[in-house]
Design a protein around this motif. Sequence first.
Motif, PDB file in Angstrom:
ATOM      1  N   ALA A 202       0.842  -1.208   0.000  1.00 14.51           N
ATOM      2  CA  ALA A 202       0.000   0.000   0.000  1.00 14.51           C
ATOM      3  C   ALA A 202       0.871   1.250   0.000  1.00 14.51           C
ATOM      4  N   VAL A 204       0.996   4.606   1.596  1.00 16.86           N
ATOM      5  CA  VAL A 204       0.392   5.381   2.687  1.00 16.86           C
ATOM      6  C   VAL A 204       1.041   6.768   2.684  1.00 16.86           C
ATOM      7  N   ASN A 342       4.972   6.297   2.490  1.00 17.11           N
ATOM      8  CA  ASN A 342       5.302   5.081   3.233  1.00 17.11           C
ATOM      9  C   ASN A 342       4.824   3.897   2.408  1.00 17.11           C
ATOM     10  N   GLN A 346       0.170  -4.348   2.673  1.00 15.36           N
ATOM     11  CA  GLN A 346      -1.250  -4.010   2.536  1.00 15.36           C
ATOM     12  C   GLN A 346      -2.079  -4.383   3.769  1.00 15.36           C
ATOM     13  N   ALA A 349      -1.714  -1.914   6.560  1.00 16.14           N
ATOM     14  CA  ALA A 349      -1.746  -0.490   6.204  1.00 16.14           C
ATOM     15  C   ALA A 349      -2.684   0.324   7.099  1.00 16.14           C
ATOM     16  N   GLN A 350      -3.871  -0.208   7.380  1.00 17.90           N
ATOM     17  CA  GLN A 350      -4.825   0.562   8.183  1.00 17.90           C
ATOM     18  C   GLN A 350      -4.307   0.776   9.605  1.00 17.90           C
ATOM     19  N   ALA A 353      -1.512   3.290   9.537  1.00 20.92           N
ATOM     20  CA  ALA A 353      -1.996   4.673   9.384  1.00 20.92           C
ATOM     21  C   ALA A 353      -2.563   5.190  10.711  1.00 20.92           C
ATOM     22  N   HIS A 371      -3.509   9.068   4.231  1.00 19.16           N
ATOM     23  CA  HIS A 371      -4.344   8.465   3.198  1.00 19.16           C
ATOM     24  C   HIS A 371      -3.704   7.186   2.681  1.00 19.16           C
ATOM     25  N   ILE A 372      -4.537   6.169   2.518  1.00 15.31           N
ATOM     26  CA  ILE A 372      -4.039   4.947   1.877  1.00 15.31           C
ATOM     27  C   ILE A 372      -4.437   5.063   0.405  1.00 15.31           C
ATOM     28  N   CYS A 373      -3.422   5.207  -0.450  1.00 14.11           N
ATOM     29  CA  CYS A 373      -3.690   5.492  -1.867  1.00 14.11           C
ATOM     30  C   CYS A 373      -3.310   4.317  -2.746  1.00 14.11           C
ATOM     31  N   HIS A 374      -3.723   4.406  -4.003  1.00 12.58           N
ATOM     32  CA  HIS A 374      -3.217   3.422  -4.964  1.00 12.58           C
ATOM     33  C   HIS A 374      -2.764   4.125  -6.245  1.00 12.58           C
TER      34      HIS A 374
END
Length: 383
Positions: A202, A204, A342, A346, A349-350, A353, A371-374
């Motif tokens: 992920a 982050v 970061n 995966q 990741a939460q 964060a 934010h967890i982005c892609h």
Amino acid sequence: MHDPKVFRSMHEARFHAEPAVFVAPGRVNLIGEHTDYAEGFVMPVAINFATLAGISPRTDGKIVIYSENYGEEKTFEAGQPIVAAKHWSDYPMGVVSILTGEGHKIPGFSLSLWGDVPLGSGLSSSAALEVVTALAVLSLIGASYPGPVLARLCQRVENEFVGANCGIMDQFISANGKENHALLLDCRDLSFRLAPIPANVALVIANTMVKHSIAGGDYPTRRRESEAACAIINGHRGGVPFLRDATLEDLEKWGSEMEPKSYLRAKHVITEDLRTVAASEALLRGDMKELGRLMAEAHTSYSKDFEGSCVEADLMVELANELPGLIGARLTGGGFGGCTINLVEQDKAQAFADELRKRYAAKTGIVPEIHICHASDGAHQLK
Ligand code: GLA
């Protein structure tokens, strides 16, 4: 509001015309900082924060631009000279100005803009705005450019119109990014290579909430300092118009003639190019451990040698290093604030964060946006 349908009806309600709608993403840079204007290497990713533009023709010879973010509408006369006004409309109008300079005749139009790329946080909201406007205006006049050329035109908006002395990375990735991929760009000839980001990794993005501006003093100062070192090397052996062409041996040989700061800035840029190419190779062979190691090294170099970080960004990276699941962390973008990137496993990741937010807030009293982005596609039309 990212829903194009809602965006479309907003444009229709305001301008009573059906718009063509385009999107351009912001970016995060995995590695390769302050190397682009030295014709070196960068490895950014387009992210799922973006700017939308809706455009429709007008018959009254006016250019009317509405920003939903600022809740403000600005009107210009098509075909008239345009001057920068230190206003958000400089970015879209800078695009009109540069395209006019390229020989295009731009008629009147209505343009609606909306974006969710956080402003001044080092995620290239202005590049997204330039690229999306360029696509919209070009479609209006039935013209188009290949992605790399589009990026160069949008970089010129910054350099020649807005007055920000940036390189090409941000505009390039916004125009040419690819879903689930990072892009290794050679800023000399604009050739690039895509490297897939594994599905179990992920992105982050942690915002220190310290605002950065590349038009401000620090970015051009660092650029000047590194270029002064380059000029000394070039004076000795020639063939080094940019730090991309310099080696660590050059630096050791002639470093004593440089201002100490210039020496350190150049050391960062020269080593960063080596790290960036190595990082892309690590990513291509799926060696995430090595990629993480290179990112950590890059942060230290950015912070210590380039002095491009700040207390808050150093802290954000330090805190990330204590948390489970981290692959690599560093400050991303122009520096002196903004966000860290970061790479995190995966499934962690939460939790990563949440814990990072808690620890950073406890230490600084500032609640960071995390934010967890892609990785997303570059600019395109939305049907
Ligand atoms: C900003 C600039 C880029 C690049 C980075 C630093 O994002 O717009 O061109 O120089 O800083 O790597």
